[in-house]
Design a protein around this motif. Structure first.
Motif, PDB file in Angstrom:
ATOM      1  N   LEU A   1       0.820  -1.198   0.000  1.00 18.81           N
ATOM      2  CA  LEU A   1       0.000   0.000   0.000  1.00 18.81           C
ATOM      3  C   LEU A   1       0.860   1.257   0.000  1.00 18.81           C
ATOM      4  CD1 LEU A   1      -2.626  -1.068   2.684  1.00 18.81           C
ATOM      5  CD2 LEU A   1      -2.971  -0.953   0.220  1.00 18.81           C
ATOM      6  N   SER A   2       0.374   2.288  -0.671  1.00 21.08           N
ATOM      7  CA  SER A   2       1.076   3.571  -0.655  1.00 21.08           C
ATOM      8  C   SER A   2       0.889   4.243   0.706  1.00 21.08           C
ATOM      9  CB  SER A   2       0.516   4.479  -1.751  1.00 21.08           C
ATOM     10  OG  SER A   2      -0.819   4.851  -1.419  1.00 21.08           O
TER      11      SER A   2
ATOM     12  N   ARG B   1      -6.551   4.747   5.855  1.00 20.39           N
ATOM     13  CA  ARG B   1      -7.130   3.732   6.746  1.00 20.39           C
ATOM     14  C   ARG B   1      -7.278   4.254   8.169  1.00 20.39           C
ATOM     15  NH1 ARG B   1      -5.385  -2.321   5.368  1.00 20.39           N
ATOM     16  NH2 ARG B   1      -5.773  -2.235   3.141  1.00 20.39           N
ATOM     17  N   VAL B   2      -6.387   5.151   8.567  1.00 15.54           N
ATOM     18  CA  VAL B   2      -6.429   5.715   9.911  1.00 15.54           C
ATOM     19  C   VAL B   2      -7.401   6.892   9.950  1.00 15.54           C
ATOM     20  CG1 VAL B   2      -5.075   6.814  11.739  1.00 15.54           C
ATOM     21  CG2 VAL B   2      -4.079   4.984  10.366  1.00 15.54           C
ATOM     22  N   GLY B   3      -7.365   7.732   8.929  1.00 18.44           N
ATOM     23  CA  GLY B   3      -8.226   8.900   8.864  1.00 18.44           C
ATOM     24  C   GLY B   3      -7.714  10.051   9.707  1.00 18.44           C
TER      25      GLY B   3
ATOM     26  N   LEU C   1       3.625   6.416  11.313  1.00 15.08           N
ATOM     27  CA  LEU C   1       2.848   5.402  10.602  1.00 15.08           C
ATOM     28  C   LEU C   1       3.487   4.960   9.291  1.00 15.08           C
ATOM     29  CD1 LEU C   1      -0.752   6.771  11.191  1.00 15.08           C
ATOM     30  CD2 LEU C   1       0.223   4.653  12.113  1.00 15.08           C
ATOM     31  N   THR C   2       4.291   5.816   8.675  1.00 15.49           N
ATOM     32  CA  THR C   2       4.792   5.498   7.343  1.00 15.49           C
ATOM     33  C   THR C   2       6.298   5.295   7.253  1.00 15.49           C
ATOM     34  OG1 THR C   2       4.952   7.850   6.780  1.00 15.49           O
ATOM     35  CG2 THR C   2       2.884   6.722   6.237  1.00 15.49           C
TER      36      THR C   2
ATOM     37  N   GLU D   1       8.145  -3.455   5.542  1.00 16.15           N
ATOM     38  CA  GLU D   1       6.956  -3.334   4.704  1.00 16.15           C
ATOM     39  C   GLU D   1       5.745  -3.122   5.607  1.00 16.15           C
ATOM     40  OE1 GLU D   1       4.628  -5.856   1.249  1.00 16.15           O
ATOM     41  OE2 GLU D   1       5.972  -6.910   2.594  1.00 16.15           O
ATOM     42  N   VAL D   2       5.177  -1.905   5.549  1.00 18.11           N
ATOM     43  CA  VAL D   2       3.990  -1.603   6.349  1.00 18.11           C
ATOM     44  C   VAL D   2       2.811  -2.332   5.713  1.00 18.11           C
ATOM     45  CG1 VAL D   2       2.484   0.190   7.273  1.00 18.11           C
ATOM     46  CG2 VAL D   2       4.935   0.645   7.019  1.00 18.11           C
TER      47      VAL D   2
END
Length: 183
Positions: free
Chosen positions: A2-3, A10-12, A23-24, A125-126
């Protein structure tokens, strides 16, 4: 894979810049926190166990019985004693160099630092991000059980094989007010 935009969706909102970075990032969260807070970060081990078992987690690409280490920790400010991140790890010890596996068991060093010290070439890899009620983890952050945590799950790959699956969680309200808004 996922980008970053898809993961963050997904978190918003709302997300602070630091929350988006945590998160990234494909680097070590410990280094990010140390740089941001200008404070050494240390590990507080909450639980750790190792046993031989059949790996059933698809993301780990099981290959029969392996030695599995499960580790639950807090990343905590050495000076402030603030708990910044709660993390759960599943580590396939048989896929690590013996010295690295031993260090995970016997030291309180963060996984990212141990990987660097071992000079192990890895790829992170997230796999997922989201929000969930704090539940029992609330006590680590002084939250109400219904307060939300933001989480990310990623796997660490070395030699084209998954070696670790790590889920990191922190309060959804943390750092929304900038550097003054500690968890």
């Amino acid at each position: 894979m996922l980008s970053n935009e898809a993961l963050l969706a997904r978190v918003g909102p709302p997300l602070s810049p630091l929350q988006r970075v945590l998160l990234t990032t494909d680097g070590t969260v410990t280094h990010v926190l140390e740089s941001y807070w200008d404070e050494p970060i240390h590990v507080v081990k909450l639980d750790q166990a190792q046993h031989a078992t059949e790996v059933t987690i698809a993301a780990m690409k099981p290959a029969g019985p392996e030695t599995v280490m499960r580790r639950t920790i807090l990343l905590q400010g050495a000076q402030t004693k603030e708990n910044y991140v709660y993390a759960e790890s599943v580590i396939l010890a048989d896929r690590l160099a013996p010295r690295m596996a031993e260090s995970l068991l016997t030291t309180d060093e963060p996984i990212g630092r141990l990987l660097i010290e071992a000079r192990l070439e890895t790829f992170r890899e997230v796999l997922d991000c989201g929000r969930e009620p704090a539940g029992d983890r609330r006590r680590h952050f002084g939250l109400d059980p219904s307060a939300l945590l933001i989480s990310r799950t990623y796997r660490v790959i070395a030699g084209h094989r998954p070696i670790m699956l790590i889920t990191e969680k922190f309060p959804a309200t943390a750092w929304l007010d900038g550097a003054q808004g500690r968890p």
